[in-house]
Design an enzyme around this catalytic site. Structure first.
Site, PDB file in Angstrom:
ATOM      1  N   SER A 461      12.231   2.903   4.414  1.00  0.00           N
ATOM      2  CA  SER A 461      11.625   2.215   5.423  1.00  0.00           C
ATOM      3  C   SER A 461      12.324   1.037   5.651  1.00  0.00           C
ATOM      4  O   SER A 461      12.823   0.383   4.774  1.00  0.00           O
ATOM      5  CB  SER A 461      10.194   2.133   5.098  1.00  0.00           C
ATOM      6  N   TYR A 474       3.531   0.282  -0.946  1.00  0.00           N
ATOM      7  CA  TYR A 474       4.354   0.931  -0.285  1.00  0.00           C
ATOM      8  C   TYR A 474       5.974   0.464   0.012  1.00  0.00           C
ATOM      9  O   TYR A 474       6.692   1.168  -0.117  1.00  0.00           O
ATOM     10  CB  TYR A 474       3.664   0.940   1.333  1.00  0.00           C
TER      11      TYR A 474
END
Lengths: 590, 297
Positions: A461, A474
């Site tokens: 990401s 995350y």
């Protein structure tokens, strides 16, 4: 070779070399291996002689009776007196004579390269050789009649795209035009091209090339092949159906053949397979081991049905698609980026395996892939479960013949302060986002390394390098994925296995529907989800964009791919102004 | 404002809707390879002219091939979705190519708005999309019966699209319209009415008037996922048109939904797409009372 009983045979000095009376000329033939074994006949191209096969033949001779011969006019074979003697009909008759001599009772497996492949296409569709050829492996050569038919169709269609394709191929075939000029090409060979040729080939193919004593003769006489056949067949193509099973070995860097031509045989051949190789035009010289292995596998498949799944996958049914014959495994394929990636590969001909913890969603993705004419399978697997992933990897290896591309995409979202994140939250998140990638990488990379090719794509990401107080867990998990990929890439360098990491920005997927906001109650969580979803929708970066980037990274040598302006900007900032990024991390986005 | 048509009025709407479907089915059956979108649209208009249609919500549209999925220029959503590529063009129909016919005739003040998909020959993708449209018809009706806010139903439609792997292509319509209002017009006995840019002036005027008035009343004649649709289902007639796209193929249905003060139902269940679901054995499950109860719950 035993003492010849056939009057057509003339023994030669060399132990394994002898002559066969062809269609009016004498052909120099050479054989390797045990005569009782299955026979493989190799036909060389232009401007080569039978020695182009030396390495391939030696390798095949371990199990087979291998035969190669000099085509008329080349090497030590005789030459016809007139140009008409080079017509394909005579070349096929020569081949028939060689086959009858070396394997009078059993059909042979035929292999052709370049002009050897062109004439072999005529042989496998010639009634005179019915039942004499069990299989045909074609390397870098097509039937002139098939090509002529396609050119005619393209010109008649008047579609700009098809005319363009035709123009591109003609551009690659410039030398054929030159060969038609009286004097020019033979003159070049006589003026010293023959001595330069090994160096040119070496430059083109990047490896040492044996010097041929007959190079000048091969170069000059071979031109007659073009002059006697090309125009005649391209301008008045005859229909040629091929019942013999054919495998095409396609060097993808071949400078003389465009993809348009590679689709041509599918219309004429009932049973066609195709394998690609990252090589230039002279694959028998540059990759003899690979060529020999593929020939051997095809013979085993045709004669004994060995490795049926591998061939099932390489079977060509219609026009060629870019990833035809490949097996692509995608985790988290039940939605979002995973589903789109799966469908993109499916659209380009790959066999796809959809893996998702939600079996119903995985099956739906597989179903959509089937609607795109792909073969697709679905598995309900928790990617963080080591045992389940091991079972999956074993099945992929045993039942599907191994994966060419694995996309470790499965991931879950989690937002909220670090100090609010419980141990259970962490375990749940790392189970999928990190362990899923660890298992997917370790279980699939090992067999890929053994095979010497494959691509592992790990979806990280933009947050992997963008610190933020809003999504600490995350971002941490994704940073780990990025680092894991970087390390693994280094470990697998020079093994033929590539590792790609993908860092998307804010992509509008279903992840916001399920993201966990730690330290909030259910109502607040729902409210924040809606808000996040609205933000993601406003950004309007689609999973399709990431899927395209993934396919692109598999096709081209890319290592880390960022998708979306925010991911790119953050990447840049992380390099040139890490302190600024650190300040921005204090903003609470949730 | 919102007005539920009387049973007699509903009969008139149903008649027009059946006429519209008859037109689509007749024209579709006669489509042959090589025909252009414009020709197909003109044939529909000729059919209506012969049947005494005196006005329209919009003149007939026809989309062929990847235009059914609103791919390319037709998918440009700037300018609020008002996009000239929307209009029938010179694309020629080929075998295996999906098509959509969309028409909205008015007869003596009663208007229908329907969508019809088909293909010459076969198209597995189109079949799948048309099968899957059933779930949307049920979902929308169940949502309205449960008196869910319209925007929420529209978002449920978006979610169903995501689950099934489709794009909600009605978002490429003007104002991302999932559905729009249809009102009873005054019958002025004229044989012809003006249309501007292929939209019937009277129906358009009605919609604009409704849009203006409804703002204070807290509802919107355009039903989409936006905040202005964040209201309970407004009684009256809605032309509902979910439009799904997958790669280069799109499919939709469009028909009138009757919303009453406390219930809702489709104006007519005897429409081509329902008949098709029945034929394919998909409708049976929906017919059983338990399934209906399950959906409504």
């Amino acid at each position: 070779m035993n003492a010849p009983t056939d009057p057509a045979i003339v023994p030669t000095a060399s132990g394994d070399a002898f002559a066969v009376r062809g269609d009016g000329v004498e052909l120099a033939v050479q054989q390797w291996g045990c005569e009782h074994a299955t026979t493989i006949v190799l036909v060389h191209g232009y401007p080569d002689s039978r020695h182009v096969w030396d390495a391939v033949a030696t390798s095949l001779a371990r199990r087979f009776h291998v035969v190669a011969y000099d085509v008329r006019g080349c090497g030590e074979s005789g030459a016809p007196e007139h140009r008409d003697g080079y017509a394909l009909g005579h070349l096929v008759a020569d081949l028939a004579a060689v086959i009858d001599h070396v394997s009078p009772d059993r059909p042979v497996h035929l292999v052709g390269h370049d002009w050897g492949s062109i004439q072999s296409w005529d042989a496998v569709s010639d009634p005179r050789l019915d039942g004499r050829i069990a299989s045909y492996t074609s390397i870098s050569g097509l039937s002139l009649d098939h090509v002529g038919d396609r050119l005619r169709q393209n010109l008649r269609s008047m579609q700009p795209s098809k005319l363009m394709q035709t123009a591109r191929q003609l551009q690659r075939s410039w030398y054929m035009g030159m060969f038609q000029l009286p004097g020019a090409a033979p003159g070049l060979w006589r003026l010293g091209l023959d001595r330069l040729w090994p160096q040119i080939l070496e430059r083109l193919e990047g490896g040492a090339v044996p010097v041929s004593a007959s190079q000048r003769r091969d170069g000059v006489n071979g031109i007659e092949l073009y002059r006697a056949n090309v125009f005649r067949h391209l301008s008045r193509p005859q229909p040629r159906r091929v019942g013999t099973p054919v495998q095409m070995l396609v060097p993808t860097q071949d400078p003389f053949v465009t993809p348009m031509l590679l689709d041509v045989p599918a219309a004429w051949v009932d049973r066609l397979w195709r394998f690609d190789l990252d090589a230039g035009h002279w694959a028998p010289l540059s990759h003899p081991e690979w060529v020999a292995t593929r020939i051997e596998a095809f013979v085993d498949y045709i004669d004994q049905g060995i490795a049926a799944t591998r061939f099932e996958r390489a079977r060509v049914h219609g026009p060629r698609r870019r990833h035809g014959g490949k097996l692509v495994v995608v985790t988290g394929a039940g939605s979002g980026i995973g589903r789109e990636t799966l469908l993109n590969f499916a659209e380009q001909g790959a066999t796809v395996v959809a893996v998702d913890i939600n079996g119903e969603a995985a099956e739906r993705s597989a179903e959509l892939a089937r609607l795109l004419d792909a073969t697709a399978f679905a598995f309900a697997v928790d990617v963080g479960d080591a045992a389940a992933m091991e079972t999956l990897a074993r099945r992929i290896e045993e039942d599907f013949g191994g994966a060419d591309v694995v996309v470790n995409n499965a991931g879950i979202g989690m937002a909220g302060a670090f100090l609010d994140t419980t141990v259970e939250d962490w375990e749940k998140l790392l189970h999928v986002n990190l362990w899923g990638v660890i298992h997917g990488s370790r279980l699939f990379a090992a067999p890929m390394r053994e095979r010497g090719h494959g691509v592992i794509v790990n979806v990280a990401s933009g947050l992997a390098y963008t610190p933020t107080r809003s999504l600490p867990a995350y971002a941490t998990s994704k940073a780990a994925v990025l680092m894991l990929s970087d390390c693994l890439r280094a470990e697998l360098a020079d093994t033929g296995v590539r590792v790609v990491s993908v860092c998307p920005g804010i992509v509008d997927t279903g992840i916001t529907d399920a993201v966990r906001f730690v330290g909030t109650d259910e109502a607040e969580q729902q409210r924040r989800r809606e808000r996040a979803k609205a933000l993601y929708q406003r950004r309007n970066l689609k999973p399709q964009a990431v899927a395209r980037a993934i396919v692109d990274a598999v096709e081209n040598p890319r290592e880390t791919v960022t998708v979306g302006a925010e991911a790119k900007t953050a990447r840049l900032l992380s390099r040139v102004a890490p302190r600024a990024l650190q300040r921005l991390a204090r903003l609470d986005l949730a | 404002m919102s007005h539920v048509p009387s049973p007699a009025e509903l009969d008139r709407f149903r008649e027009v809707q059946r006429l519209a479907y008859r037109c689509a089915e007749t024209v579709a059956a006669e489509l042959e390879p090589g025909v252009t979108e414009r020709e197909a649209a003109a044939r529909m208009q000729a059919f209506f002219d012969a049947e005494g249609v005196d006005d329209c919500f919009h003149r007939p549209f026809a989309w062929f091939g990847d235009r059914t999925a609103f791919r390319g220029l037709i998918g440009v959503r700037q300018l609020g979705g008002f996009n000239p590529a929307f209009y029938p063009g010179l694309r020629r129909l080929q075998r295996g190519m999906p098509f959509i016919l969309d028409c909205a005739p008015s007869v003596r003040g009663y208007t229908a708005d329907i969508g019809y998909c088909g293909v010459i020959g076969e198209n597995a993708l189109l079949d799948r999309l048309m099968d899957d449209l059933l779930e949307y018809r049920e979902l929308i009706l169940a949502g309205v019966r449960a008196r869910k806010p319209l925007a929420q139903i529209s978002r449920d439609v978006d979610r169903l699209c995501a689950r099934q792997g489709y794009e909600p292509r009605h978002k490429a319509y003007p104002f991302e319209t999932l559905a729009h209002r249809v009102e009873v017009l005054e019958d002025d006995h004229k044989a012809e009415h003006l249309s501007v840019a292929r939209f019937g002036l009277r129906n358009l005027g009605e919609l604009i008037r409704a849009a203006r008035n409804s703002r204070e009343q807290g509802w919107s004649p355009i039903w989409n996922s936006g905040s202005r649709s964040e209201h309970a289902p407004t009684p009256g007639l809605w032309a509902v048109e979910p439009h799904l796209g997958f790669r280069h193929v799109g499919a939709k249905f469009e028909e009138l939904l009757v919303v009453t003060d406390d219930d809702a139902y489709w104006l007519d269940d005897d429409v081509p797409h329902v008949r098709r679901w029945r034929q394919r054995g998909l409708w049976a499950a929906a017919d059983t009372p338990s399934a209906i109860a399950g959906v409504a719950a």
